[in-house]
Design a protein around this motif. Structure first.
Motif, short mmCIF file in Angstrom:
data_model
loop_
_atom_site.label_atom_id
_atom_site.label_comp_id
_atom_site.label_asym_id
_atom_site.label_seq_id
_atom_site.Cartn_x
_atom_site.Cartn_y
_atom_site.Cartn_z
N HIS B 48 -32.81 -22.65 -15.04
CA HIS B 48 -32.44 -22.45 -13.56
C HIS B 48 -32.85 -21.32 -13.17
CE1 HIS B 48 -29.96 -26.56 -13.61
NE2 HIS B 48 -30.95 -26.56 -14.46
N THR B 49 -34.04 -21.02 -12.62
CA THR B 49 -34.07 -19.45 -12.07
C THR B 49 -33.33 -18.93 -11.32
OG1 THR B 49 -35.92 -20.51 -10.81
CG2 THR B 49 -36.81 -19.83 -12.99
N GLU B 50 -32.34 -19.81 -10.30
CA GLU B 50 -31.60 -19.20 -9.35
C GLU B 50 -30.34 -18.76 -10.03
OE1 GLU B 50 -32.91 -21.93 -9.27
OE2 GLU B 50 -34.10 -22.31 -7.47
N GLU B 51 -30.02 -19.33 -11.03
CA GLU B 51 -28.84 -19.03 -11.53
C GLU B 51 -28.96 -18.20 -13.04
OE1 GLU B 51 -26.24 -22.47 -12.50
OE2 GLU B 51 -27.79 -23.72 -12.04
N ASP B 52 -29.85 -18.61 -13.70
CA ASP B 52 -29.89 -18.05 -15.21
C ASP B 52 -30.39 -16.56 -15.23
OD1 ASP B 52 -28.97 -20.43 -16.06
OD2 ASP B 52 -30.77 -21.20 -16.63
#
Lengths: 232, 232
Positions: B48-52
């Motif tokens: 999840h590029t937004e959170e990881d």
DNA sequence: GTAATAGTGTCTGTAAGACATTATTTA
DNA sequence: TAAATAATGTCTTACAGACACTATTAC
């Protein structure tokens, strides 16, 4: 597959190591494009899904394109990933370690790469400094219990040349007797050209290397073999 | 970025290991979707590029979602990639090894996972059998020269419990005297609750564990420490 | 002969592994 | 007391490491 999440960019980077001037050196080239245009960087490239059968094939193809050579040794290091290592966004780099003798690189007449001592690196693009550090650590560690350093030498080498290689990797000298007993080799006992079993680390050739002194037996590596005990 | 080459799909798979019935077991669940719907598989998920913030964060998030737990130990294994491991096309899986005591999993009351002995695996989806084999090899190897097995136990444990853990990982018994000298521990000498230096592998607590016999000192792990020599 | 490097043998210290012995609790 | 497990000590073997010694070439 996930739909509402961006797919990160995936690339393969190669830490190509060789021995030069008595110490480990890494191959770097100057980037021609942004990001980090002009900065020193590791060779790397993207996966070609039409032709690459796995990541090792990608790594070999990239090296072939940039040096015309296939490395004597190639091993996956690990993944480096995150949102900040590349300014363009979330990215994944699979890092490979490659070993090659300096002679092979010089014979290829390749002018792209410059070699830098791994213990005195300049500023690098992306997280390439971390990748190199991690690769060197892996090579030093694996050399402490295996025949890995053989792949930094030409195919045939003397035991003394191999010992110098270990010493240059670790940056310290070893006792000759100890070194040879770790290898389990008594030169006068070996029969040239045969591999008794898989446990045998080196294979004696029937050639000798002479100089202004007693000639030395030349050996080849049998396979990536492990010592009985680690070295430290 | 490459333009005319398809970007491969990227996922993170987790080999969650624990000790059950005297041997290493791996957590598997039954897939609900194609491909391999109905087959047993490792837990995994997409980035999840937004959170990881990195791949470890992805692995932790996936485990948190599926078990409600954070593993005591988490380490990147390596990448598995190629055109055939997933029938949908070229894919990259970054494999992680996680260790957790069975008690923690049972307390979480999680019903998704079933545990299988790693030396007697059923048929699995994707290349998950290869991932497990590789993970077990890593754990066995690292256990031979480090305190890794401590993370398969609860926070406090006796030396005998730890020895049993090593024995269950390797599938063979050890001598008690040898085991303790490898750890560098004389129970009568240790002072509870202090970490003299980083080389100290275990920390003595001031608690004891009693049964129908002489009580045993409880220990905690200091950090991932290395033995002087490897074990084999 | 000397110089130079190849190759082997010996001695010492340390640690692994096997096994015996002592210690401390409950019942 | 017996039973059970904790904890330690002793002995043997194996090997790393240091160092000295012999061997074989060129000059």
């Amino acid at each position: 597959m996930s739909t509402h999440y961006t797919t990160p960019a995936v690339s393969v980077d190669i830490v190509l190591l060789t021995l030069k001037n008595q110490s480990l050196h890494v191959a770097l080239h100057q980037r021609q494009q942004d990001p980090f245009s002009g900065a020193l960087a590791l060779p790397g490239g993207y996966i070609h899904t039409e032709e690459d059968t796995d990541l090792e094939a990608t790594a070999k193809r990239v090296l072939q394109q940039k040096t015309g050579l296939t490395p004597r040794y190639l091993e996956q290091l690990r993944c480096f990933a995150g949102p900040v290592r590349d300014p363009r966004g979330w990215s994944v780099a699979i890092s490979y370690v490659a070993l090659i003798p300096l002679e092979a690189l010089e014979q290829s007449g390749n002018g792209i790469f410059h070699f830098f001592a791994v213990d005195a690196l300049p500023a690098l693009a992306f997280d390439h400094a971390a990748q190199i550090q991690s690769a060197v650590q892996r090579v030093r560690n694996k050399s402490s219990y295996s025949t890995l350093p053989c792949w930094l030498l030409p195919e045939a080498f003397t035991l003394t040349e191999l010992q110098r290689t270990y010493e240059q990797i670790f940056g310290e000298t070893l006792s000759r007797g100890t070194f040879r007993s770790r290898l389990g080799i008594k030169v006068s006992d070996v029969a040239p050209g045969e591999a008794a079993d898989d446990a045998q680390l080196l294979i004696a050739t029937d050639a000798m290397k002479g100089g202004a002194q007693r000639p030395a037996r030349l050996f080849k590596v049998n396979q990536l073999g492990l010592f009985r005990r680690a070295w430290w």
